[in-house]
Design an enzyme around this catalytic site. Structure first.
Site, PDB file in Angstrom:
ATOM      1  N   HIS A  51      12.746   5.877  -0.733  1.00 43.58           N
ATOM      2  CA  HIS A  51      12.038   6.463  -1.882  1.00 43.58           C
ATOM      3  C   HIS A  51      12.514   7.847  -2.277  1.00 43.58           C
ATOM      4  O   HIS A  51      11.909   8.467  -3.146  1.00 43.58           O
ATOM      5  CB  HIS A  51      10.536   6.570  -1.587  1.00 43.58           C
ATOM      6  CG  HIS A  51       9.805   5.280  -1.733  1.00 43.58           C
ATOM      7  ND1 HIS A  51       9.244   4.873  -2.922  1.00 43.58           N
ATOM      8  CD2 HIS A  51       9.543   4.298  -0.854  1.00 43.58           C
ATOM      9  CE1 HIS A  51       8.658   3.699  -2.758  1.00 43.58           C
ATOM     10  NE2 HIS A  51       8.826   3.325  -1.503  1.00 43.58           N
ATOM     11  N   LYS A 102       1.797  14.721 -12.634  1.00 37.73           N
ATOM     12  CA  LYS A 102       2.523  14.225 -11.462  1.00 37.73           C
ATOM     13  C   LYS A 102       2.395  15.286 -10.394  1.00 37.73           C
ATOM     14  O   LYS A 102       1.941  16.397 -10.682  1.00 37.73           O
ATOM     15  CB  LYS A 102       3.987  13.950 -11.795  1.00 37.73           C
ATOM     16  CG  LYS A 102       4.675  15.127 -12.533  1.00 37.73           C
ATOM     17  CD  LYS A 102       6.115  14.827 -12.889  1.00 37.73           C
ATOM     18  CE  LYS A 102       6.308  13.877 -14.039  1.00 37.73           C
ATOM     19  NZ  LYS A 102       6.867  12.594 -13.718  1.00 37.73           N
ATOM     20  N   ARG A 103       2.790  14.976  -9.139  1.00 40.88           N
ATOM     21  CA  ARG A 103       2.772  16.010  -8.109  1.00 40.88           C
ATOM     22  C   ARG A 103       3.572  17.223  -8.586  1.00 40.88           C
ATOM     23  O   ARG A 103       4.559  17.092  -9.321  1.00 40.88           O
ATOM     24  CB  ARG A 103       3.377  15.453  -6.808  1.00 40.88           C
ATOM     25  CG  ARG A 103       2.450  14.481  -6.090  1.00 40.88           C
ATOM     26  CD  ARG A 103       1.138  15.109  -5.741  1.00 40.88           C
ATOM     27  NE  ARG A 103       1.304  16.086  -4.689  1.00 40.88           N
ATOM     28  CZ  ARG A 103       0.888  15.929  -3.436  1.00 40.88           C
ATOM     29  NH1 ARG A 103       0.234  14.844  -3.086  1.00 40.88           N
ATOM     30  NH2 ARG A 103       1.080  16.860  -2.550  1.00 40.88           N
ATOM     31  N   LYS A 142      10.720  18.384 -10.029  1.00 43.87           N
ATOM     32  CA  LYS A 142      10.130  17.765 -11.219  1.00 43.87           C
ATOM     33  C   LYS A 142      10.109  18.737 -12.409  1.00 43.87           C
ATOM     34  O   LYS A 142       9.974  18.333 -13.546  1.00 43.87           O
ATOM     35  CB  LYS A 142       8.723  17.252 -10.908  1.00 43.87           C
ATOM     36  CG  LYS A 142       8.711  16.065  -9.917  1.00 43.87           C
ATOM     37  CD  LYS A 142       7.285  15.628  -9.591  1.00 43.87           C
ATOM     38  CE  LYS A 142       7.183  14.506  -8.580  1.00 43.87           C
ATOM     39  NZ  LYS A 142       7.221  13.157  -9.206  1.00 43.87           N
ATOM     40  N   THR A 181       6.983   6.367 -11.774  1.00 41.02           N
ATOM     41  CA  THR A 181       6.212   5.237 -12.292  1.00 41.02           C
ATOM     42  C   THR A 181       5.270   5.724 -13.383  1.00 41.02           C
ATOM     43  O   THR A 181       4.864   4.942 -14.243  1.00 41.02           O
ATOM     44  CB  THR A 181       5.390   4.548 -11.175  1.00 41.02           C
ATOM     45  OG1 THR A 181       4.676   5.555 -10.443  1.00 41.02           O
ATOM     46  CG2 THR A 181       6.294   3.767 -10.244  1.00 41.02           C
ATOM     47  N   LYS A 223       3.858   4.055 -17.090  1.00 40.27           N
ATOM     48  CA  LYS A 223       2.472   3.971 -17.582  1.00 40.27           C
ATOM     49  C   LYS A 223       2.368   4.593 -18.967  1.00 40.27           C
ATOM     50  O   LYS A 223       1.673   4.064 -19.845  1.00 40.27           O
ATOM     51  CB  LYS A 223       1.528   4.709 -16.624  1.00 40.27           C
ATOM     52  CG  LYS A 223       1.497   4.151 -15.205  1.00 40.27           C
ATOM     53  CD  LYS A 223       0.725   5.097 -14.270  1.00 40.27           C
ATOM     54  CE  LYS A 223       1.159   4.959 -12.841  1.00 40.27           C
ATOM     55  NZ  LYS A 223       0.681   6.072 -11.989  1.00 40.27           N
TER      56      LYS A 223
HETATM   57  C1  LIG Z   1       1.446   7.036 -11.328  1.00 41.04           C
HETATM   58  C2  LIG Z   1       0.874   8.129 -10.547  1.00 41.04           C
HETATM   59  C3  LIG Z   1       1.708   9.054  -9.915  1.00 41.04           C
HETATM   60  C4  LIG Z   1       3.215   9.004 -10.027  1.00 41.04           C
HETATM   61  O1  LIG Z   1       3.598   9.754 -11.149  1.00 41.04           O
HETATM   62  P1  LIG Z   1       5.150  10.156 -11.380  1.00 41.04           P
HETATM   63  O2  LIG Z   1       5.113  10.733 -12.768  1.00 41.04           O
HETATM   64  O3  LIG Z   1       5.934   8.900 -11.323  1.00 41.04           O
HETATM   65  O4  LIG Z   1       5.514  11.129 -10.350  1.00 41.04           O
HETATM   66  C5  LIG Z   1       1.131  10.070  -9.193  1.00 41.04           C
HETATM   67  N1  LIG Z   1      -0.209  10.179  -9.076  1.00 41.04           N
HETATM   68  C6  LIG Z   1      -1.040   9.314  -9.687  1.00 41.04           C
HETATM   69  C7  LIG Z   1      -2.512   9.500  -9.544  1.00 41.04           C
HETATM   70  C8  LIG Z   1      -0.537   8.253 -10.426  1.00 41.04           C
HETATM   71  O5  LIG Z   1      -1.374   7.390 -11.005  1.00 41.04           O
END
Ligand SMILES: *Cc1c(COP(=O)(O)O)cnc(C)c1O
Length: 852
Positions: free
Chosen positions: A373, A564-565, A570, A672, A676
């Site tokens: 990952h 995101k984190r 990032k 991911t 979304k």
């Molecule tokens: C989808 C999701 C992530 C991943 O987000 P990335 O933009 O791909 O880093 C992190 N936290 C939550 C709560 C999510 O639903």
């Protein structure tokens, strides 16, 4: 009494079937649970009691399917996927289960007729935040898709008492609070004390010979912990298949307590009990470096050992020979957190089941596959040898043996290449010695995959290059995906309604059918309806923002979202440089045709990651200045939404118009969140990184805002010797913006606060923000121009959604099933409850006494 009872609920007429799906049956079940399960009556029941009563009524309606699935699996012993993951970021269960059962509307109606507020009830559920972010959420999407595909699956993980910390923002800084998600009980889980297993830790090993004079090794451990499984049902979408998420809790063993107790040391015994239970007390937040946490290694080993023992129990009660284990279980290692499973399965087969090494190794390597990952070298897990030896002495011996045999093969393949041996060894001996978990996973697995095309390529070229040269046939790609049930049907009912009216509802389990929307992008009426959906979702998101931050944002502004984190790679701080640039332009009277924008940030920083926490403070500080400056005439608003989690995501992704995916190319394995956003009709501004590349390929370059250097260019820049100052000197606007931050403009004159950020950028800038700055700003200007043409923007939004079919986790798991696990569907037929409940004539279970 209850704040949500708007009328006195009335108890409906008695009905026979306690899992009836009629509204009357649902109401009856609700009141029965309030009374018999919770011991409350409506007048004294609070919101949470109401939620629990409803959740229990819904759980009852999953049980017939769950039991029929379990019975079929027990009888037929189909090949089963065991998805091993230290994290499952499930999000709330109730709404999702209603969707998958197909009773969402009925239940909402029944609840409304009882005079209760359905949305408010759903909000009561404490989300099980048993993951840090993308990796844990992927595991949750995958088990949803596997159940929907009717593939026998068990998700194995850890039942943390405290999930990911609850984030609050105080004075602009992140403050961490414990996540007491189990405080009011968890109606979805069933504790299975009878299937508890023992896990050993510590001590040393001893050799002994058996009656035939054969040598064996015994692990003389010094600590035993009990692993107790807690099962939750995982429903497929409108199929009978109901799989199991089995999470392990550490508890004290009785025998262990007694030995201390018998010495008369009651408090000593109790405190050892507490120590045992500490093992699954809390989820570790992703730290900058994951190394050196003793309890974390124990957690990993604990859940892996519990899970493998559980699989062996299931295998043996079916009276199957151990030699067939790899035919019955396909075990996926979700990153290296469960990689110790390779050594543990060897130990169980060789030491506990007396199997010969070579046979055990053949079974092991046919059982496991490994998903990598990360491309960040510092995030690759390694354990100090000394620590490993202390906790898992037998496993270290086994790893030495695996390593010796493996390096022998390497020597024969690459004669005389000693540096290759050093690089490939399972033990890092360059300084302090470490066990390399990714190497153990690679050697013990038949297949190794990355999570997006670019990532899988970079694994082969870079991170795992030596393994690729050894075993090219082991390497493959499976691009991540997300489940459209949670991320569209549940979270975006308006869009779901519009899409289904337009192309029917087959897309929900066959996402490429969204392509049928593309032709409607030319229809002005359809675009109007599409815009209305987005606008209503924005109003919901604005309400959430107001509830959580007090900031009022305009639904007519562009919603530009980065959730995101928080991590330097990032590049949230690059987005901040853009905001500061716009602010600077407006203040200098160069606001031209800047469209009003609302910048929404959300995400948690690891508690020990100081730079990430400072980035949060930078965001909130810029927000404070911008939001309170009458001079920007409401053109800009900046909000930091605290405690971003799945529940918030369900409101945020549907309300977004612009998706920020701006990591340095070559750093984000897949992402991911990007998927979304796209399925919910946001346009992406992004780099050529992770799955962004594939999203752009699907939606078309003209419908994607691309900027920044490619991974290849980044490598070249770095190998030439990157000098961030050159970019600073060459760009007046960048100088002005960094100057503003440096001068203390956003920190009430404090010139020290953001020094680590500014000096980091000017000094070495490891994630090349300054080299991508100009390209990012220009790209944002194109975004601005595109937004001015609302019809064209809507067309692009529709096209993005219409071409997001590839990014369903249904597609991802289908690829794993076909290419890696070689497992197929096993449809479940429902047996009548009467049949399931009838006692066998001799009173014994159908499977004899297979458990305690
Ligand atoms: C989808 C999701 C992530 C991943 O987000 P990335 O933009 O791909 O880093 C992190 N936290 C939550 C709560 C999510 O639903």
């Amino acid at each position: 009494m209850s704040a949500i009872a708007t009328a006195a609920p009335t108890v409906p007429e008695i009905e026979d079937d306690r899992t009836s799906l009629t509204k009357e049956g649902l109401k009856r079940a609700f009141f029965d649970h309030l009374f018999y399960t919770l011991g409350k009556f409506p007048a004294i029941a609070g919101k949470n009691d109401m939620y629990l009563a409803l959740a229990h009524a819904v759980r009852d309606r999953t049980l017939q399917r769950w039991i029929c699935s379990a019975a079929e699996y027990m009888d037929q012993a189909p090949r089963t996927v065991a998805y091993l993951s230290a994290e499952f970021l499930m999000g709330p269960h109730l709404g999702n289960n209603l969707i998958n059962l197909g009773i969402y509307d009925e239940v909402r109606e029944a609840v409304r007729e009882m005079g209760l507020d359905f949305a408010e009830l759903l909000r009561q559920e404490e989300e099980p935040g048993l993951g840090n972010g993308g990796l844990g959420r992927l595991a949750a999407c995958f088990i949803d898709s596997l159940a929907t595909a009717e593939v026998p699956t068990i998700g194995y993980g850890i039942r943390y008492e405290y999930g990911i910390f609850y984030q609050t923002i105080i004075d602009g800084y992140q403050v961490e609070n414990t996540d007491k998600w189990l405080r009011y009980g968890n109606p979805w889980e069933i504790r299975r004390a009878e299937w508890a297993v023992e896990v050993k830790l510590g001590g040393h090993t001893e050799q002994y010979s058996d009656d035939h004079g054969r040598l064996h090794v015994r692990w003389a451990h010094d600590k035993t912990v009990m692993g107790v499984p807690f099962d939750s049902p995982i429903l497929g979408y409108r199929v009978n298949t109901t799989n199991t998420l089995r999470l392990w809790r550490a508890e004290a063993t009785e025998a262990f307590d007694f030995s201390v107790f018998n010495r008369g040391d009651y408090l000593g015994a109790v405190s050892k009990k507490v120590t045992s239970e500490n093992l699954t007390k809390a989820l570790y937040p992703n730290d900058e470096t994951p190394q050196g946490k003793e309890l974390r290694l124990e957690q990993q080993y604990f859940f892996v050992s519990c899970s493998l023992q559980d699989m062996l129990r299931l295998h043996l009660i079916r009276k199957l020979p151990l030699e067939q284990f790899d035919q019955k279980f396909a075990i996926q290692l979700n990153d290296t957190h469960p990689a110790i499973a390779v050594a543990e399965l060897m130990r169980l087969l060789v030491d506990e089941h007396q199997m010969a090494w070579d046979d055990a190794w053949r079974i092991t390597t046919r059982t496991f596959s490994y998903t990598n990952h990360t491309l960040l070298p510092e995030a690759l897990e390694r354990w100090p040898l000394e620590l490993f030896q202390r906790i898992l002495p037998r496993h270290l011996e086994i790893i030495y043996e695996i390593n010796a045999r493996f390096l022998n093969d390497v020597r024969i393949r690459f004669m005389g290449d000693e540096s290759r041996i050093v690089r490939l060894s399972l033990i890092d001996e360059s300084g302090e010695r470490y066990v390399r978990m990714a190497h153990l996973a690679c050697v013990g697995s038949h297949t190794i995959n990355g999570v997006a095309e670019l990532h899988s390529e970079l694994l082969k070229q870079d991170v795992l290059r030596d393994f690729y040269e050894m075993w090219p046939e082991k390497f493959t790609n499976v691009t991540n995906g997300v489940t459209p049930r949670r991320w569209m049907v549940l979270s975006n009912p308006r869009l779901t309604g519009l899409i289904t009216e337009t192309i029917g509802d087959d897309w929900i389990t066959d996402l490429p059918r969204l392509a049928g929307l593309e032709s409607h992008a030319a229809d002005a009426g359809f675009r109007d309806a599409w815009r209305k959906v987005k606008r209503d979702n924005k109003i919901d998101l604005a309400a959430l923002i107001r509830r959580r931050t007090g900031v009022v944002v305009a639904p007519d502004s562009m919603f530009d979202v980065m959730v995101k984190r928080i991590h330097e790679y990032k590049r949230q701080h690059l987005a901040v440089l853009h905001i500061a640039t716009l602010y600077h332009r407006i203040k200098s009277g160069r606001d031209g045709d800047i469209v009003p924008r609302t910048f929404v940030f959300g995400g948690k920083a690891a508690p020990g990651y100081h730079m990430a926490k400072l980035i949060i403070k930078l965001i909130t500080s810029v927000a404070d200045v911008v939001n309170n400056d009458p001079g920007v005439r409401d053109l800009l608003k900046v909000v930091f939404l605290p405690n971003f989690n799945v529940t918030h995501g369900q409101c945020v992704y549907p309300g977004a118009e612009l998706s920020e995916q701006i990591s340095l190319a070559g750093k984000e394995a897949s992402g991911t969140g990007n998927m979304k956003f796209a399925m919910n009709g946001a346009l992406t501004i992004g780099t050529m990184d992770g799955a962004n590349i594939e999203i752009r390929q699907q939606v078309g370059a003209e419908n994607f805002f691309l900027f920044g250097h490619t991974a290849q260019e980044v490598q070249e820049i770095k190998s030439r010797g990157y000098r961030p100052r050159d970019f600073y000197e060459a760009n007046a606007e960048l100088r002005a913006v960094l100057g503003l931050i440096q001068s203390g403009f956003f920190s009430r004159g404090d010139q020290d606060l953001f020094k680590p950020i500014v000096e980091g950028l000017l000094g070495w800038d490891p994630y090349l923000l300054l080299s991508d700055y100009a390209s990012y700003i220009q790209c944002q200007e194109r975004v601005n121009a595109a937004y001015l043409d609302a019809e064209a923007w809507t067309r692009m939004s529709i096209v993005n959604c219409a071409n997001s079919g590839q990014f369903s986790s249904d597609r991802s798991v289908a690829e794993y099933c076909r290419n890696i696990w070689r497992v197929g569907p096993r449809p479940i037929s429902l047996h009548a409850k009467e049949e399931l409940q009838s006692l066998p004539p001799d009173g014994a279970g159908r499977y004899g006494r297979y458990d305690r």
